[in-house]
Design an enzyme around this catalytic site. Structure first.
Site, PDB file in Angstrom:
ATOM      1  CB  ALA A  57      25.868  57.933  -7.911  1.00 34.61           C
ATOM      2  CD  GLU A  65      16.025  75.324  -7.939  1.00 28.81           C
ATOM      3  OE1 GLU A  65      16.556  74.331  -7.349  1.00 28.81           O
ATOM      4  OE2 GLU A  65      16.545  76.309  -8.538  1.00 28.81           O
ATOM      5  CB  CYS A  99      15.117  73.399 -11.841  1.00 28.65           C
ATOM      6  SG  CYS A  99      15.965  72.024 -10.894  1.00 28.65           S
TER       7      CYS A  99
HETATM    8  N1  THU Z   1      21.458  73.620  -7.017  1.00 28.17           N
HETATM    9  C1  THU Z   1      20.023  73.697  -6.705  1.00 28.17           C
HETATM   10  O1  THU Z   1      19.500  73.010  -5.861  1.00 28.17           O
HETATM   11  N2  THU Z   1      19.368  74.556  -7.371  1.00 28.17           N
HETATM   12  C2  THU Z   1      19.898  75.379  -8.156  1.00 28.17           C
HETATM   13  O2  THU Z   1      19.187  76.333  -8.754  1.00 28.17           O
HETATM   14  C3  THU Z   1      21.309  75.401  -8.560  1.00 28.17           C
HETATM   15  C4  THU Z   1      22.077  74.105  -8.040  1.00 28.17           C
HETATM   16  C5  THU Z   1      22.233  72.161  -6.374  1.00 28.17           C
HETATM   17  C6  THU Z   1      22.557  71.134  -7.348  1.00 28.17           C
HETATM   18  C7  THU Z   1      23.712  70.730  -6.472  1.00 28.17           C
HETATM   19  O3  THU Z   1      23.294  70.006  -5.175  1.00 28.17           O
HETATM   20  C8  THU Z   1      24.314  72.049  -5.961  1.00 28.17           C
HETATM   21  O4  THU Z   1      23.446  72.992  -6.143  1.00 28.17           O
HETATM   22  C9  THU Z   1      25.684  72.425  -6.786  1.00 28.17           C
HETATM   23  O5  THU Z   1      25.370  72.256  -8.054  1.00 28.17           O
END
Ligand code: THU
Length: 185
Positions: A57, A65, A99
């Site tokens: 989902a 972060e 975040c």
């Molecule tokens: N994502 C992060 O974990 N941190 C970020 O700063 C940008 C995006 C992750 C969310 C998702 O699992 C994947 O990167 C693609 O958006």
């Protein structure tokens, strides 16, 4: 926002990025295949690691972060000193809006946020630079009929806080403390 390189950073930031790179290996990213690693350095000198965890989902997926910050908070950490984020991307990855809001809630405004990619490019920024004018605990203060302010008395320790009918300014620069709910350890 300052552009720099991995090598030019002080030792604690290089270590933080190393921990974020290490954390990234654990990312659960079957949908985006975009692995992100994070580490938060705390007042006790610990580095608490996080990585993104996705879900079938899709919107339930959680960024690296927030995993790192919430994990650290759940482990009892209340003072956050720096946040490190690493991805394999053309530029150091900007944290998403959600975040940034969580950083603004839990971390001091001037706290360094160090963003890097695997090419060794680094951007140095801060919580307040990433999200100025954020929705803060004190925005939950309510205005009573008579004009007196009503609030929760809670805050993140970074802005004015409400206590006993007055708005008092609080010191800045440390993580939330003494602002927890009654009964909280
Ligand atoms: N994502 C992060 O974990 N941190 C970020 O700063 C940008 C995006 C992750 C969310 C998702 O699992 C994947 O990167 C693609 O958006």
């Amino acid at each position: 926002m300052e552009q720099t390189t991995w090598e030019a950073l002080p030792p604690e930031h290089r270590e933080g990025l190393r921990r974020a790179v290490e954390a990234r290996e654990g990312a659960y990213v079957p949908y985006s295949h975009f692995a992100v690693g994070a580490a938060v350095r705390t007042g006790s000198g610990a580095y608490v690691q996080g990585f993104n965890i996705e879900n079938a989902a899709y919107p339930l997926s959680m960024c690296a972060e927030r995993v790192a910050l919430y994990r650290a908070y759940a482990e009892g950490e209340r003072e956050f000193r720096a946040l490190y984020v690493v991805a394999d991307a053309p530029r150091p990855v900007p944290p998403c809006g959600a975040c940034r809001q969580v950083m603004a809630e839990l971390c001091p405004p001037t706290m360094p946020v160090i963003l890097a990619n695997l090419r060794g490019e680094v951007l140095l920024t801060t919580v307040e630079e990433l999200l100025p004018f954020f929705f803060a605990p004190d925005d939950l203060l309510r205005q009573e009929k008579g004009g007196a302010l009503l609030g929760t008395g809670e805050g993140n320790g970074h802005g004015p806080s409400f206590e006993g009918g007055e708005v008092r300014s609080s010191e800045t620069g440390a993580g939330p403390r003494g602002g927890g709910r009654e009964g909280e350890a």
